[in-house]
Design a protein around this motif. Sequence first.
Motif, PDB file in Angstrom:
ATOM      1  N   THR A  21      -0.499  48.902  74.678  1.00  0.00           N
ATOM      2  CA  THR A  21       0.180  49.744  75.666  1.00  0.00           C
ATOM      3  C   THR A  21       1.585  49.227  75.941  1.00  0.00           C
ATOM      4  O   THR A  21       2.533  50.007  75.984  1.00  0.00           O
ATOM      5  N   ILE A  22       1.716  47.929  76.094  1.00  0.00           N
ATOM      6  CA  ILE A  22       3.037  47.342  76.343  1.00  0.00           C
ATOM      7  C   ILE A  22       3.949  47.560  75.150  1.00  0.00           C
ATOM      8  O   ILE A  22       5.113  47.932  75.295  1.00  0.00           O
ATOM      9  N   LYS A  23       3.412  47.364  73.954  1.00  0.00           N
ATOM     10  CA  LYS A  23       4.202  47.559  72.738  1.00  0.00           C
ATOM     11  C   LYS A  23       4.669  49.012  72.624  1.00  0.00           C
ATOM     12  O   LYS A  23       5.817  49.285  72.284  1.00  0.00           O
ATOM     13  N   PHE A  24       3.785  49.960  72.929  1.00  0.00           N
ATOM     14  CA  PHE A  24       4.140  51.380  72.879  1.00  0.00           C
ATOM     15  C   PHE A  24       5.251  51.707  73.862  1.00  0.00           C
ATOM     16  O   PHE A  24       6.219  52.381  73.517  1.00  0.00           O
ATOM     17  N   LEU A  25       5.138  51.226  75.093  1.00  0.00           N
ATOM     18  CA  LEU A  25       6.151  51.525  76.105  1.00  0.00           C
ATOM     19  C   LEU A  25       7.499  50.911  75.757  1.00  0.00           C
ATOM     20  O   LEU A  25       8.547  51.539  75.958  1.00  0.00           O
ATOM     21  N   LEU A  26       7.492  49.703  75.234  1.00  0.00           N
ATOM     22  CA  LEU A  26       8.751  49.073  74.845  1.00  0.00           C
ATOM     23  C   LEU A  26       9.414  49.799  73.682  1.00  0.00           C
ATOM     24  O   LEU A  26      10.628  50.022  73.690  1.00  0.00           O
ATOM     25  N   SER A  29      10.850  53.125  74.982  1.00  0.00           N
ATOM     26  CA  SER A  29      12.072  52.977  75.774  1.00  0.00           C
ATOM     27  C   SER A  29      13.262  52.626  74.890  1.00  0.00           C
ATOM     28  O   SER A  29      14.393  52.996  75.198  1.00  0.00           O
ATOM     29  N   GLN A  30      13.033  51.934  73.787  1.00  0.00           N
ATOM     30  CA  GLN A  30      14.125  51.622  72.867  1.00  0.00           C
ATOM     31  C   GLN A  30      14.553  52.861  72.092  1.00  0.00           C
ATOM     32  O   GLN A  30      15.723  52.995  71.730  1.00  0.00           O
ATOM     33  N   ALA A  31      13.636  53.771  71.806  1.00  0.00           N
ATOM     34  CA  ALA A  31      13.951  54.973  71.037  1.00  0.00           C
ATOM     35  C   ALA A  31      14.532  56.087  71.908  1.00  0.00           C
ATOM     36  O   ALA A  31      15.129  57.023  71.402  1.00  0.00           O
TER      37      ALA A  31
END
Length: 47
Positions: A21-26, A29-31
């Motif tokens: 979940t953290i990896k997906f959100l980061l 947000s970068q994209a």
Amino acid sequence: MAKLYSKNVLAAPKMLPKKETIKFLLSYSQALSIVKVGKMRFECVAN
């Protein structure tokens, strides 16, 4: 009814997010890019 409302509420266990979940959100947000043109706002997600 009185007994129902007088019970103590147990504390909720700590809710921790998964690493996925953290990896997906980061990565999301970068994209994400937001461009403001006058009063309009455009949101673009680069895939």
